[in-house]
Design a protein around this motif. Sequence first.
Motif, PDB file in Angstrom:
ATOM      1  N   SER A   7      -7.950   1.264  -3.303  1.00  0.00           N
ATOM      2  CA  SER A   7      -6.904   1.865  -4.129  1.00  0.00           C
ATOM      3  C   SER A   7      -7.253   3.325  -4.352  1.00  0.00           C
ATOM      4  O   SER A   7      -8.378   3.758  -4.104  1.00  0.00           O
ATOM      5  CB  SER A   7      -6.772   1.132  -5.464  1.00  0.00           C
ATOM      6  OG  SER A   7      -7.979   1.196  -6.196  1.00  0.00           O
ATOM      7  N   GLY A   8      -6.259   4.082  -4.827  1.00  0.00           N
ATOM      8  CA  GLY A   8      -6.501   5.472  -5.186  1.00  0.00           C
ATOM      9  C   GLY A   8      -5.994   6.496  -4.191  1.00  0.00           C
ATOM     10  O   GLY A   8      -6.103   7.702  -4.439  1.00  0.00           O
ATOM     11  N   ARG A  19      -9.886  10.076  -5.910  1.00  0.00           N
ATOM     12  CA  ARG A  19     -10.988   9.134  -5.992  1.00  0.00           C
ATOM     13  C   ARG A  19     -10.516   7.790  -5.477  1.00  0.00           C
ATOM     14  O   ARG A  19      -9.609   7.180  -6.054  1.00  0.00           O
ATOM     15  CB  ARG A  19     -11.490   8.988  -7.422  1.00  0.00           C
ATOM     16  CG  ARG A  19     -12.761   8.159  -7.554  1.00  0.00           C
ATOM     17  CD  ARG A  19     -12.993   7.770  -8.984  1.00  0.00           C
ATOM     18  NE  ARG A  19     -14.346   7.313  -9.237  1.00  0.00           N
ATOM     19  CZ  ARG A  19     -14.679   6.501 -10.244  1.00  0.00           C
ATOM     20  NH1 ARG A  19     -13.741   6.079 -11.085  1.00  0.00           N
ATOM     21  NH2 ARG A  19     -15.938   6.134 -10.416  1.00  0.00           N
ATOM     22  N   SER A  21     -11.205   3.798  -4.651  1.00  0.00           N
ATOM     23  CA  SER A  21     -12.000   2.666  -5.123  1.00  0.00           C
ATOM     24  C   SER A  21     -11.868   1.523  -4.137  1.00  0.00           C
ATOM     25  O   SER A  21     -10.839   1.385  -3.470  1.00  0.00           O
ATOM     26  CB  SER A  21     -11.526   2.200  -6.500  1.00  0.00           C
ATOM     27  OG  SER A  21     -11.643   3.212  -7.462  1.00  0.00           O
ATOM     28  N   TYR A  80     -16.954   3.541  -4.566  1.00  0.00           N
ATOM     29  CA  TYR A  80     -16.020   4.641  -4.748  1.00  0.00           C
ATOM     30  C   TYR A  80     -16.259   5.740  -3.707  1.00  0.00           C
ATOM     31  O   TYR A  80     -17.345   5.867  -3.146  1.00  0.00           O
ATOM     32  CB  TYR A  80     -16.200   5.259  -6.139  1.00  0.00           C
ATOM     33  CG  TYR A  80     -16.156   4.262  -7.260  1.00  0.00           C
ATOM     34  CD1 TYR A  80     -17.321   3.707  -7.773  1.00  0.00           C
ATOM     35  CD2 TYR A  80     -14.940   3.870  -7.824  1.00  0.00           C
ATOM     36  CE1 TYR A  80     -17.291   2.784  -8.794  1.00  0.00           C
ATOM     37  CE2 TYR A  80     -14.895   2.947  -8.849  1.00  0.00           C
ATOM     38  CZ  TYR A  80     -16.075   2.404  -9.331  1.00  0.00           C
ATOM     39  OH  TYR A  80     -16.034   1.490 -10.357  1.00  0.00           O
TER      40      TYR A  80
END
Length: 122
Positions: A7-8, A19, A21, A80
């Motif tokens: 995600s992100g 960022r 993840s 991350y």
Amino acid sequence: QVQLVESGGGLVQAGGSLRLSCAASGLDFSSYAMGWFRQALGKEREFVARITWSGGSTLYADSVKGRFTISRDNAKNTHYLQMNSLKPEDTAVYYCAASRIAARETGLYSYWGQGTQVTVSS
């Protein structure tokens, strides 16, 4: 069943930050090295960064060194990719992956996420 969910991703202007993840389930997360790879349209998938199971060692592609930072939180089964100073050439689908070996070769990664699109506009 092992699942890696990224995600992100999104659209950002050149010079901006994102960022990413990657949430893992179904595996002993703290026993795996984790990596990020990317694939631009019409190009092969390429290594971006990897981190060892403990987080004690990281490795980056030359193209992202000094701009991207890989990290992990074993308590959250998540790792991350902080991406700063983004460039249009960073545009790609970004994939997270898990491996028993801390490597940069795609073939050594056993599990893969579905990918998240990162688009950097000029």
